[in-house]
Design an enzyme around this catalytic site. Sequence first.
Site, PDB file in Angstrom:
ATOM      1  N   CYS A 193       0.833  -1.206   0.000  1.00  0.00           N
ATOM      2  CA  CYS A 193       0.000   0.000   0.000  1.00  0.00           C
ATOM      3  C   CYS A 193       0.873   1.265   0.000  1.00  0.00           C
ATOM      4  CB  CYS A 193      -0.968  -0.031   1.176  1.00  0.00           C
ATOM      5  SG  CYS A 193      -2.360   1.119   0.977  1.00  0.00           S
ATOM      6  N   HIS A 219      -3.472  -5.387   1.174  1.00  0.00           N
ATOM      7  CA  HIS A 219      -3.241  -5.695   2.585  1.00  0.00           C
ATOM      8  C   HIS A 219      -3.647  -7.150   2.812  1.00  0.00           C
ATOM      9  CE1 HIS A 219      -2.314  -1.691   4.005  1.00  0.00           C
ATOM     10  NE2 HIS A 219      -3.360  -1.211   3.360  1.00  0.00           N
TER      11      HIS A 219
END
Length: 508
Positions: free
Chosen positions: A337, A436
């Site tokens: 991310c 994630h």
Amino acid sequence: MSRALSLMIQGTSSDAGKSVLVTALCRIFAEDGFRTAPFKSQNMALNSYITVDGKEIGRAQGVQAEAAGILATTDMNPILIKPTRENESQIVVHGEPYQNMKAKAYRSEFFPIGLKLIEEAYERLAKNYDRIVIEGAGSPAEVNLNDREMVNMRVARMTGAPVILVADIERGGVFASLVGTLQLLEPEDRDRVIGVIINKFRGDLSLLQPGLDWFEEYTGKPVLGVVPYIHNLYIDAEDSLILQQYRGRPQQKRDLDIAVIQYPRISNFTDLDPFFVEEDCQLRFVTRAEELGEPDLIILPGSKNTIEDLQYLKQEGFDQRLLALRETHQSVIVGVCGGYQMLGALIRDPYEVESLCGEIPGLQLLPIETTLEKKKVTTLSQGIVRYKGIKMEVIGYEIHMGQSTAIAPLSSFVEMENRVEGGMNDQHDVMGTYFHGIFHNDSFRHALLNDLRLKKGLAPFSQRVSFNELREKGFEQLAQHVRKHLKMGQIEQLMKSFQCHNRSTKVL
């Protein structure tokens, strides 16, 4: 109209163990046949959870819903506060960004809006569940904040819930913290407390017993349990305080050295939990470039403010150190991310989402450019990873305010049904993804770790653990442990008695 029987867990301090106890009670009540849901009116956390409809809530409430065997919804955490910089946070309402606010503005302007959101969310839950386990935040005895708090006693009064007060005995002064908290409560709130739990106990209970007897006689409140410290549950943590425990874990010399760069705005660090169960992995959190050494794997985790954390990396000299390791192919580097965005050539912020700088050069490790956007992407995702000739299905979740595009040929990280995601270089030693939870995919994690072993001339492990199986066992072990050490029969009786006598009471 049916009305759920509720119970609220409050603490004498942050990190007293409220989230874990709520998780345990959700599983216990579900095991006993009650439709059970968690509830936390307002949560401040940088570790978040994505619901099945793509909304963002506090990670603890998502995990608690899993423990209860239900799907999480935003009603379980209608307000999420995500700190972005000093004295400013992003306010997430029912899973979507509302606006960035300073603390004073939040208290003065958002308070009436928040109360209405909280009440409506709870009422919807109360219509659909038999039991609701409510979690407080911090301490209910913050006298400087109580006039406009929306997460402790005001919520207990709003929902008609009895309260159990929890104290962490590891901090020391457990009886002082419990008695002091009770004395600082308003009389009607003190009456709402049906008992206390002493958490994280180690040692001989007989030595504690005189204190328990004194406390009950002095306060008139029963001790409803003393819960011993429990290790290795593998249940997601949420509070950034847990990072101190991560950094403080005893390190053993193991085959694989994994370094995690802990920048100031690190988020979703539970992505890293699966490495703790791998027998050949040593996981280190580093804050200075000189701590990095020459690890086998370097992870740049998520960030709530990518630009500020990227500036931090450069100030601390991580950029030069990472380039040097990349040139010698000594370490595999993975960004997740915000960490993925940092690996690129450039980050643009035309809408001033994070910063006033406009744009900032990245670490130059992947040929991508990122543009931060106003709209946040929040979604559950799945796809295929092709890594070193192995094809693996992976699932994860995405939470990001930005899009990254390749500016030179780059292999995708994840192939999805309608798009490709992330990227990796030809040598597979620099990789980045918005997924994630990528390391929670056992097949990918195992392939990555075994490849690192081969790179060092070590034989691969043929039998590795399944983290997801350990996690489910963790819920079971936690429920058994807490059930054993709490007076569940007395708690049940007190809950029913309190609701019977307070059914018509509702004071905000």
